[in-house]
Scaffold this active site. Structure first.
Site, PDB file in Angstrom:
ATOM      1  CD1 TRP A 357      38.543  16.089  20.775  1.00  0.00           C
ATOM      2  CD2 TRP A 357      40.184  17.232  19.793  1.00  0.00           C
ATOM      3  NE1 TRP A 357      39.336  16.584  21.777  1.00  0.00           N
ATOM      4  CE2 TRP A 357      40.352  17.300  21.207  1.00  0.00           C
ATOM      5  CE3 TRP A 357      41.097  17.894  18.985  1.00  0.00           C
ATOM      6  CZ2 TRP A 357      41.397  17.982  21.800  1.00  0.00           C
ATOM      7  CZ3 TRP A 357      42.144  18.576  19.580  1.00  0.00           C
ATOM      8  CH2 TRP A 357      42.288  18.616  20.974  1.00  0.00           C
ATOM      9  CG  ASP A 358      41.609  13.020  21.566  1.00  0.00           C
ATOM     10  OD1 ASP A 358      40.471  13.479  21.392  1.00  0.00           O
ATOM     11  OD2 ASP A 358      42.100  12.824  22.684  1.00  0.00           O
ATOM     12  CD  GLU A 485      35.868  17.413  27.506  1.00  0.00           C
ATOM     13  OE1 GLU A 485      35.655  16.991  26.363  1.00  0.00           O
ATOM     14  OE2 GLU A 485      36.158  16.671  28.470  1.00  0.00           O
ATOM     15  CE  LYS A 596      39.114  16.390  30.832  1.00  0.00           C
ATOM     16  NZ  LYS A 596      37.916  15.797  30.191  1.00  0.00           N
ATOM     17  CD  GLN A 597      41.119  18.791  27.146  1.00  0.00           C
ATOM     18  OE1 GLN A 597      40.474  18.067  27.864  1.00  0.00           O
ATOM     19  NE2 GLN A 597      41.234  18.602  25.850  1.00  0.00           N
TER      20      GLN A 597
END
Length: 764
Positions: A357-358, A485, A596-597
């Site tokens: 998706w990036d 995630e 995570k992000q």
């Protein structure tokens, strides 16, 4: 921030330099020194190989193999596909007095390797001290033609320093490369031919049935012998060196692949090779230098330090941002609508070469503001793979189109159910990419020819995946995984809910506009998709009543129950335990509030103008201390928001991390390949972070904020036929219109007009 730099390369504004050879760092160097021209990719492997741990990777974009998986539950894929190494066009052996060059065993000195970003060339030189007492200076140069994606070049310069005599050279083409993760070569049925001084080879993949053609010719060496195996062809030559005189041996290679070529591939490959033969190595190199000169005229970012004391640190940032821009241009420049941007580009086999998706959420802005046609090509790839997205939605018991979490060809390739079945942000990212592209370009033709149909099918998927709360009646998504995630099978992930809401609203507006503006085209699309206007009533209801987990003060809860999770002190995690997936048990990661992000922060970035500064500050200050940055996109997003909030020291630190993530091996996994998302976001970090560009409102907005350590920052953007140059200094920012008509935009909340005379604003 818990991670630290692992510095190895020399600092230079235009080069990446390795002075001295460290075999323990070889895998990282191979990734950093990787070359690509979108069609071909080659890691920074030694031409001659060697007896050390190496990933010999040479890739052709779009070439993959298929693997059957054990049948499992419905919705979990039963086959996958993955990028494989293709033809080794650098295959080389050099022998002196019976000794074969091998830097893992041979005695050598004065080793230097350089990636020159002004020419797109990788060079390596050293002096080989042979066992027989001879000293041979060798210099290797290679590049991939940016103007002709099928062409590759290499040169070996031989200079006998203290002897005259023979050196044996073997050079060839080989399909013997092994896929590292599966320890298997996936090519077979090679056809080989020699015609005069040229060799030709074509091989087919075992299962996917793809064919790759390669041809080569040597100049500067008289071929004595040709050897063939089942999957390779090799030329051998004896070079008569004269003491003190340099001898160049050039190798010109053509590599061709096309899914539709079939039996025509050999014919077309031979034709392409004959065309390439008309251009010498030096002529091709000159054209290459011109290409990069023109690229950096538009895309360069220049950073100047504010004082001599911090000049070295700023030079690292300058090197880092140029490296990122260089790699983005190598990775994709719109040559084919059959390609997308893999998470590692063509620099390694991690993530199997898949695109995520990036592309739409993180990479697209780089192209939107440098070459919008390239951005369009990326979205056309999504349109071309719409049939596969429809099939995926059906596998998940839904209607419409669910774009895959990982793919090369449009099919879902991820067999991890927690990602492939629970993460559907690729679909909302595609919707966002369409919205962003049309907003920036005004390209209504694309919107109605391609975008509307994708939006319609994405909306259908979201409507059949959403559920209503039995208590409140609000809509939300249950049993999902958001961007973070480290949280599995959650309910009402804020990012998922918010992005779905915006996707539905945009799809609804596009359908209504299409009915009004293009009624006949709308009727054709409706007939093609079996669409009825009555469907949009549900879209409107769901979008209007989408649940958002948020406090009265504006703090978004990442998902239901997140605030109740046990706390993890991430600064206490030892640096040698990263990456966590390699050192922690899988379930351990999910049992706390470590992130995570960016998840919440990501939609605050994407739809920035929809939220107040107070809401962004509240959420940033809550979530930033919880984020461990195990995703390459993480530091840049934090830097952008930190700059907006006036946290300039944090913004600058995160920028250095994002820009040099691979150069300094922050995540300790650069050896697997470069992090394309981080590379793309480095440019965005400059433009959206320190220049304060926002592109989600009606007009472009700027809010320049120059870090204390910088004296000057300059760059250019392309926007609707214009080229705008921005030069930021401590007290002022200058906007110059290098091309195009006057532009109305916003600076620090005030509308201004940029004309041919330019514009200077005082910085806040």
């Amino acid at each position: 921030m818990v991670k630290i730099a692992d510095k190895y390369f020399k600092t230079d504004p235009w080069k990446i330099i390795e002075a001295g050879f460290n075999p323990e760092y070889l895998r990282v160097s191979e990734s950093v020194f990787a070359l690509s021209n979108e069609n071909l990719g080659v890691r920074g492997n030694f031409d001659e190989g060697g007896s050390f741990l190496s990933l010999r990777g040479m890739y052709v974009n779009g070439v993959y193999e298929i693997e059957d998986l054990p049948r499992s539950y419905k919705g979990i894929v039963d086959k996958t596909h993955f990028m494989i190494p293709a033809v080794d066009w650098l295959k080389t052996s050099i022998t002196v007095d019976g000794e074969v060059l091998d830097l893992g065993k041979s005695n050598f000195s004065a080793f230097v390797r350089e990636l020159d970003m002004r020419s797109g060339t990788l060079s390596r030189e050293f002096v080989w001290h042979t066992n027989s007492g001879k000293n041979l200076k060798l210099k290797f140069i290679r590049f991939l033609d940016m103007n002709h994606g099928e062409r590759a070049y290499s040169r070996i310069c031989f200079e006998a320093l203290d002897f005259s005599g023979p050196v044996l050279l073997s050079s060839g083409l080989s399909f013997d490369l092994l896929h590292e993760g599966r320890n298997e070569c996936f090519f077979e049925n090679a056809q080989i031919a020699k015609r005069g001084p040229a060799a030709f080879i074509k091989a087919r993949t075992k299962r996917s049935g793809m064919e790759v053609f390669a041809a080569m010719e040597l100049s500067g060496a008289l071929v004595d012998k040709t050897d063939k195996t089942d999957r390779s062809v090799t030329f051998s030559a004896s070079l008569d060196l004269v003491k003190g005189e340099a001898l160049n041996v050039d190798k010109r290679v053509t590599v061709l692949f096309d899914r539709t070529e079939g039996e025509e591939l050999w014919k077309n490959g031979s034709k392409a090779f004959l065309a390439a033969k008309k251009i010498s190595f030096d002529e091709a190199l000159k054209a290459q230098q011109i290409y990069w000169e023109e690229f950096f005229k538009v895309s360069d970012i220049v950073i100047e330090p504010s004082c001599e004391e911090i000049a070295a640190a700023v030079l690292e940032e300058q090197q880092g941002i140029r490296f990122c821009n260089f790699q983005m241009a190598q990775t994709y420049h719109g040559g084919s609508v059959h390609h997308n941007i893999g998470a590692k580009g063509l620099t390694g086999e991690a993530y199997n070469g898949h695109a995520f998706w990036d592309t739409e959420a993180c990479c697209l802005p780089f192209y939107l503001f440098s070459n919008p046609q390239v951005a369009k090509s990326l979205l056309i790839f999504r349109y071309n793979t719409l049939p596969q997205a429809r099939e995926r939605a059906e596998m998940l018991d839904c209607r419409g189109a669910c774009y895959p979490i990982a793919t090369l060809n449009g099919e879902e390739a991820c067999n991890l159910w927690q990602h492939a079945s629970l993460q559907f942000h690729p679909s909302t990212a595609v919707a966002y990419g369409i919205w962003h592209y049309v907003k920036i370009t005004g390209d209504k033709e694309f919107l109605y020819d391609y975008g509307a149909e994708m939006l319609l099918e994405i909306a259908r998927f979201l409507i059949t995946r959403v559920d209503a709360s039995p208590i409140t009646g609000d809509y939300g998504f249950y049993g999902v995984m958001g961007l973070d995630e480290f949280q599995l099978m959650v309910n009402n992930n804020a990012y998922t809910n918010y992005m779905s809401k915006r996707s539905l609203e945009y799809a609804l507006s596009v359908i209504n506009d299409m009915i009004a503006e293009r009624p006949e085209q709308y009727k054709k699309m409706a007939a093609k998709t079996d669409f009825y206007e009555a469907e949009t009533a549900k879209w409107q209801d769901v979008a209007a009543n989408m649940y958002m987990p948020v406090t009265a003060e504006g703090l978004f809860e990442q998902h239901d129950g997140f605030f109740e999770l046990p706390h993890m002190e991430i600064d206490l995690i030892p640096v040698d335990e990263f990456p966590l997936y390699n050192h922690w048990s899988y379930d351990r990661i999910y049992r706390n509030n470590m992130i995570k992000q960016p998840d919440v922060l990501m939609f605050l970035y994407l739809y920035n103008s929809s939220f107040s500064a107070e809401v962004k500050r509240l959420n940033y200050e809550f979530y930033e201390p919880l984020t461990v940055h195990e995703s390459s996109l993480s530091p840049a997003i934090h830097s952008i928001l930190a700059a907006e909030l006036g946290k300039m020291e944090e913004a600058t630190d995160f920028f250095g991390y994002a820009t040099r993530l691979d150069l300094d091996n922050y995540n300790r996994n650069t050896g697997e390949g470069l992090h394309t998302t981080s590379i793309a976001l480095a440019w965005i970090n400059i433009v959206y972070g320190f220049a304060g560009l926002r592109s989600d409102a009606d007009l472009l907005q700027f809010a320049p904020r120059l870090p204390e350590r910088w004296k000057r920052l300059s760059f250019s953007i392309t926007y609707q036929g214009r080229i705008v140059e921005i030069e930021m200094e401590k007290e002022k920012t200058r906007f110059s219109l290098r091309k195009g008509k006057a532009l109305l935009f916003v600076v620090y909340g005030e509308e201004v007009i940029l004309g041919a005379e330019g514009l200077v604003v005082t910085n806040w």
